[in-house]
Design an enzyme around this catalytic site. Structure first.
Site, PDB file in Angstrom:
ATOM      1  N   CYS A 144      -1.683   6.108 -11.500  1.00 49.55           N
ATOM      2  CA  CYS A 144      -1.187   5.325 -10.367  1.00 49.55           C
ATOM      3  C   CYS A 144      -0.807   6.261  -9.208  1.00 49.55           C
ATOM      4  O   CYS A 144      -1.536   7.178  -8.869  1.00 49.55           O
ATOM      5  CB  CYS A 144      -0.021   4.457 -10.849  1.00 49.55           C
ATOM      6  SG  CYS A 144       0.457   3.114  -9.759  1.00 49.55           S
ATOM      7  N   THR A 145       0.352   6.049  -8.613  1.00 49.39           N
ATOM      8  CA  THR A 145       0.763   6.860  -7.465  1.00 49.39           C
ATOM      9  C   THR A 145       1.204   8.262  -7.861  1.00 49.39           C
ATOM     10  O   THR A 145       1.564   9.061  -6.999  1.00 49.39           O
ATOM     11  CB  THR A 145       1.894   6.163  -6.689  1.00 49.39           C
ATOM     12  OG1 THR A 145       3.016   5.976  -7.566  1.00 49.39           O
ATOM     13  CG2 THR A 145       1.443   4.814  -6.166  1.00 49.39           C
TER      14      THR A 145
END
Length: 206
Positions: free
Chosen positions: A100-101
């Protein structure tokens, strides 16, 4: 083989729990949880995890897994030592990975040139000089990134395949019965739904 999972406040739980379940299913893999201190770390939705190591004590490892957070811009402004530890430990790893981030933290540390991330963070990743891919999993040398949240499972399965072979990866996938249905991505949903999701994620960064 040792895998170290990075913990920090407001991380997204599935980002590390998914890869943890995959990697821990391989008998020769041992796992550690590393954070700024040994105090319990609370995820964005309230899951509390107790670290086994700190950034000061864990100087090397075979695999690093960096989860993301819905509050990634806040984290980029002050990573609580995560970025500095990643820079220090990366030369010792066989694989440095993100979910993800988490890839924005790898970018902030200057460790990746091409990566994927959650769709809401693509611009932030690109702004850090990274070639952004919309693929679910991206290999960039020894750096492996997974797209948003559940893609951490896919990333870890690809990592198991690269390290231990297709048969082991298939066994792990069947063991955890991972067969997502139906396939769906941000780029394939109706525009009105995408706009609503984007607005929700933007509000978190305000």
């Amino acid at each position: 083989m040792e895998a170290a999972f990075v913990l920090y406040p407001k991380m997204t739980a599935l980002d590390f729990v998914g890869p943890f379940e995959v990697l821990a299913s391989v008998p020769v893999v041992t796992t550690r949880f590393v954070a700024a201190s040994l105090d319990p770390v609370t995820s964005d939705n309230g899951l509390s995890v107790v670290p086994t190591d700190t950034f000061d004590t864990l100087k090397s490892t075979d695999v690093v897994v960096v989860p993301g957070s819905g509050h990634w811009r806040e984290l980029l402004a002050d990573s609580g030592g995560v970025v500095e530890w990643l820079r220090a430990v990366h030369p010792t790893t066989k694989w440095t990975t993100s979910v993800c981030t988490g890839s924005t933290l790898l970018a902030e540390a200057g460790l990746v040139t091409r990566a994927t991330t959650h769709w809401a963070a693509r611009e932030d990743l690109e702004a850090r000089g990274v070639e952004v891919s919309t693929d679910r999993v991206v290999f960039d040398g020894k750096v492996v990134s997974g797209a948003g949240v559940s893609a951490g499972i896919d990333m870890a399965l690809r990592l198991v395949e690269a390290e231990f072979g297709e048969v082991v990866a298939q066994a792990v996938q069947c063991g955890i019965e991972y067969d997502p249905q139906p396939p769906r991505s941000y780029d394939s949903i109706p525009p009105e739904i995408a706009q609503g999701l984007q607005a929700a994620f933007d509000s978190r960064q305000a």
